[in-house]
Design a protein around this motif. Structure first.
Motif, PDB file in Angstrom:
ATOM      1  N   ALA A   1      -6.251  -0.751   5.063  1.00 54.72           N
ATOM      2  CA  ALA A   1      -5.444  -1.051   3.874  1.00 54.72           C
ATOM      3  C   ALA A   1      -3.951  -1.151   4.171  1.00 54.72           C
ATOM      4  CB  ALA A   1      -5.675   0.026   2.807  1.00 54.72           C
TER       5      ALA A   1
ATOM      6  N   THR B   1       0.838  -1.200   0.000  1.00 52.43           N
ATOM      7  CA  THR B   1       0.000   0.000   0.000  1.00 52.43           C
ATOM      8  C   THR B   1       0.872   1.249   0.000  1.00 52.43           C
ATOM      9  OG1 THR B   1      -1.796  -1.131   1.178  1.00 52.43           O
ATOM     10  CG2 THR B   1      -1.774   1.282   1.266  1.00 52.43           C
TER      11      THR B   1
ATOM     12  N   LEU C   1      -7.737   5.214   3.773  1.00 50.23           N
ATOM     13  CA  LEU C   1      -7.128   3.896   3.612  1.00 50.23           C
ATOM     14  C   LEU C   1      -6.733   3.301   4.959  1.00 50.23           C
ATOM     15  CD1 LEU C   1      -4.834   4.560   0.499  1.00 50.23           C
ATOM     16  CD2 LEU C   1      -6.881   3.124   0.554  1.00 50.23           C
TER      17      LEU C   1
END
Length: 226
Positions: free
Chosen positions: A215, A172, A210
């Protein structure tokens, strides 16, 4: 209007040591390389252009660098050093990346400080920024590899800043760094400083989203629910 012409280095009994002279010449040449390329691009920039801008002689140039690409690579490394130094200062870490007391706390707050510092560094050092983000692709495979290595180092620093410990979270981070590079390149190409700075709030908000969605995977210091 201040005199912007290059100053001659001292001669005679107060002359600088050879190593110091070469350090100053290297610094001038790197700055001149970045400034001229910001105006003309890498391909159209010649060694003669760099000499005129820096005030350094051709003989001295070839005592410091082997070629135009050698000077470019040194200027690229200077750009990376400037960027990393500003980032470390803004997040409260020392030159070795060791965090100080102000670098502790919420990872999202640390990211906001670091990302704001990153954009400000790009804006302040615009000639070096253009070299780092744009002209590097015209300088050939070796320069592009160096760019990839530095981007990987920034990704690692981002992951460490966020306390990310898992592979999914580090991926990520890699995607965010790559996407950010694309976003800022357009603004830099257009010399749009305000547009460059305006990228900050949107990216910061997206990273927060996120983070809240998980994430970033497993992290060392994820704050509890508020």
């Amino acid at each position: 209007m201040p005199d912007s012409s290059p100053r001659r280095l001292p001669r005679g009994r107060y002359a600088l040591a050879r190593e110091e002279v070469e350090r100053i010449q290297r610094s001038r040449l790197c700055a001149a390389m970045a400034e001229v390329m910001a105006e003309k691009g890498y391909v159209a920039t010649s060694v003669a252009d760099v000499l005129r801008r820096s005030g350094v002689s051709r003989q001295s140039f070839y005592q410091v660098f082997d070629s135009k690409i050698d000077c470019f690579m040194a200027a690229f490394d200077t750009a990376g050093d400037l960027l990393m130094r500003r980032l470390l200062e803004m997040v409260g870490a020392d030159e070795h990346g060791v965090p100080g007391p102000e670098a502790t706390g919420d990872p999202l707050d640390r990211f906001e400080r670091a990302f704001t510092a990153y954009l400000e560094a790009l804006a302040i050092e615009l000639p070096y920024t253009r070299l780092f983000l744009i002209e590097v692709y015209a300088a050939g495979p070796a320069a592009i590899r160096r760019r990839s290595e530095l981007q990987a180092a920034i990704t690692d620093g981002f992951a460490d800043l966020m306390g990310v410990t898992g592979d999914a979270g580090r991926f990520t981070c890699q995607m965010i760094v790559a996407a950010t590079s694309t976003l800022v390149t357009r603004a830099v190409a257009d010399n749009d400083i305000e547009g460059l700075r305006a990228i900050g709030p949107r990216v910061i908000d997206h990273v927060r989203t996120l983070w809240q969605a998980g994430a970033f995977g497993s992290v060392a210091d994820r704050p509890g629910p508020s």
